[in-house]
Design a protein around this motif. Structure first.
Motif, PDB file in Angstrom:
ATOM      1  N   MET A  70       1.122  -1.094  -0.053  1.00  0.00           N
ATOM      2  CA  MET A  70      -0.077   0.033  -0.008  1.00  0.00           C
ATOM      3  C   MET A  70       0.902   1.177  -0.152  1.00  0.00           C
ATOM      4  N   LEU A  71       0.496   2.201  -0.843  1.00  0.00           N
ATOM      5  CA  LEU A  71       1.228   3.543  -0.837  1.00  0.00           C
ATOM      6  C   LEU A  71       0.176   4.449  -0.057  1.00  0.00           C
ATOM      7  N   GLY A  72       0.370   4.376   1.046  1.00  0.00           N
ATOM      8  CA  GLY A  72      -0.763   5.085   1.919  1.00  0.00           C
ATOM      9  C   GLY A  72      -1.967   4.493   1.773  1.00  0.00           C
ATOM     10  N   ALA A  73      -3.078   4.868   1.092  1.00  0.00           N
ATOM     11  CA  ALA A  73      -4.497   4.110   0.910  1.00  0.00           C
ATOM     12  C   ALA A  73      -4.414   3.585  -0.400  1.00  0.00           C
ATOM     13  N   VAL A  74      -3.525   3.535  -1.314  1.00  0.00           N
ATOM     14  CA  VAL A  74      -3.507   3.089  -2.785  1.00  0.00           C
ATOM     15  C   VAL A  74      -2.773   1.884  -2.617  1.00  0.00           C
ATOM     16  N   PRO A  75      -3.792   0.635  -2.850  1.00  0.00           N
ATOM     17  CA  PRO A  75      -2.839  -0.461  -3.391  1.00  0.00           C
ATOM     18  C   PRO A  75      -2.077  -0.596  -4.665  1.00  0.00           C
ATOM     19  N   VAL A  76      -1.059  -1.168  -4.447  1.00  0.00           N
ATOM     20  CA  VAL A  76      -0.038  -1.284  -5.597  1.00  0.00           C
ATOM     21  C   VAL A  76       0.200  -2.725  -5.752  1.00  0.00           C
ATOM     22  N   ASN A  77      -0.001  -3.392  -6.993  1.00  0.00           N
ATOM     23  CA  ASN A  77       0.003  -4.721  -7.477  1.00  0.00           C
ATOM     24  C   ASN A  77       1.387  -5.197  -7.376  1.00  0.00           C
ATOM     25  N   GLY A  78       1.563  -6.632  -6.878  1.00  0.00           N
ATOM     26  CA  GLY A  78       2.632  -7.213  -6.915  1.00  0.00           C
ATOM     27  C   GLY A  78       2.880  -8.226  -7.904  1.00  0.00           C
ATOM     28  N   SER A  79       3.844  -8.923  -7.818  1.00  0.00           N
ATOM     29  CA  SER A  79       4.610  -9.788  -8.925  1.00  0.00           C
ATOM     30  C   SER A  79       3.495 -11.092  -9.035  1.00  0.00           C
ATOM     31  N   ARG A  80       2.722 -11.238  -8.039  1.00  0.00           N
ATOM     32  CA  ARG A  80       1.590 -12.502  -8.134  1.00  0.00           C
ATOM     33  C   ARG A  80       0.235 -11.838  -7.942  1.00  0.00           C
ATOM     34  N   SER A  81      -0.004 -10.408  -7.865  1.00  0.00           N
ATOM     35  CA  SER A  81      -1.326 -10.017  -7.919  1.00  0.00           C
ATOM     36  C   SER A  81      -2.039 -10.653  -9.075  1.00  0.00           C
ATOM     37  N   PRO A  82      -3.156 -11.288  -9.092  1.00  0.00           N
ATOM     38  CA  PRO A  82      -3.961 -11.902 -10.244  1.00  0.00           C
ATOM     39  C   PRO A  82      -4.333 -10.797 -11.244  1.00  0.00           C
ATOM     40  N   GLN A  83      -4.778  -9.640 -11.015  1.00  0.00           N
ATOM     41  CA  GLN A  83      -5.240  -8.550 -11.842  1.00  0.00           C
ATOM     42  C   GLN A  83      -4.056  -7.893 -12.481  1.00  0.00           C
ATOM     43  N   ALA A  84      -2.855  -8.197 -11.887  1.00  0.00           N
ATOM     44  CA  ALA A  84      -1.768  -7.258 -12.468  1.00  0.00           C
ATOM     45  C   ALA A  84      -1.263  -7.422 -13.784  1.00  0.00           C
ATOM     46  N   ARG A  85      -0.810  -6.410 -14.456  1.00  0.00           N
ATOM     47  CA  ARG A  85      -0.075  -6.888 -15.731  1.00  0.00           C
ATOM     48  C   ARG A  85       1.437  -7.043 -15.045  1.00  0.00           C
ATOM     49  N   ILE A  86       2.274  -8.015 -15.597  1.00  0.00           N
ATOM     50  CA  ILE A  86       3.408  -8.600 -15.103  1.00  0.00           C
ATOM     51  C   ILE A  86       4.438  -8.283 -15.943  1.00  0.00           C
ATOM     52  N   GLU A  87       5.510  -7.519 -15.713  1.00  0.00           N
ATOM     53  CA  GLU A  87       6.623  -7.381 -16.683  1.00  0.00           C
ATOM     54  C   GLU A  87       8.000  -7.573 -15.927  1.00  0.00           C
ATOM     55  N   GLY A  88       8.818  -8.580 -16.316  1.00  0.00           N
ATOM     56  CA  GLY A  88       9.933  -8.915 -15.906  1.00  0.00           C
ATOM     57  C   GLY A  88       9.856  -9.283 -14.404  1.00  0.00           C
ATOM     58  N   GLY A  89       8.737  -9.888 -14.036  1.00  0.00           N
ATOM     59  CA  GLY A  89       8.772 -10.204 -12.603  1.00  0.00           C
ATOM     60  C   GLY A  89       8.176  -9.199 -11.673  1.00  0.00           C
ATOM     61  N   TYR A  90       7.730  -8.053 -12.208  1.00  0.00           N
ATOM     62  CA  TYR A  90       7.393  -6.895 -11.393  1.00  0.00           C
ATOM     63  C   TYR A  90       5.743  -6.635 -11.755  1.00  0.00           C
ATOM     64  N   GLY A  91       4.801  -6.596 -10.646  1.00  0.00           N
ATOM     65  CA  GLY A  91       3.503  -6.219 -10.950  1.00  0.00           C
ATOM     66  C   GLY A  91       3.389  -4.823 -11.298  1.00  0.00           C
ATOM     67  N   LEU A  92       2.653  -4.364 -12.401  1.00  0.00           N
ATOM     68  CA  LEU A  92       2.395  -2.828 -12.605  1.00  0.00           C
ATOM     69  C   LEU A  92       1.050  -2.355 -12.090  1.00  0.00           C
TER      70      LEU A  92
END
Length: 90
Positions: free
Chosen positions: A12-34
């Motif tokens: 979390m960036l404060g109250a804002v969620p940031v996707n991780g490398s295994r977040s199902p909804q995330a776009r993954i590039e190079g092992g990073y969730g965007l």
């Protein structure tokens, strides 16, 4: 602002969620969730956490453009979070 996060569950960036490398909804590039976030959110978080291990070890990064982010990811694709399974690395 695009945030790349190598932690599996993101954070979390404060109250804002940031996707991780295994977040199902995330776009993954190079092992990073965007995740797209407001630049002010990233700026406040980064100012308070610039010296954290997450930033210094390349587990989270912010970029203004997709090409800039993809270039950074290409240069850091072998960064390990410590949460990877046993297996071959880069």
């Amino acid at each position: 602002m695009i945030i790349a996060c190598k932690l599996p569950t993101g954070l979390m960036l404060g109250a804002v969620p940031v996707n991780g490398s295994r977040s199902p909804q995330a776009r993954i590039e190079g092992g990073y969730g965007l995740t797209q976030v407001d630049a002010a959110v990233w700026s406040r978080w980064f100012e308070a956490n610039a010296q954290s291990d997450l930033v210094r070890n390349g587990l989270i990064h912010g970029a203004e453009t997709e090409p800039e982010m993809l270039a950074w990811i290409a240069a850091h694709r072998c960064v390990r979070s410590g949460f990877e399974g046993a297996g071959p690395g880069c």
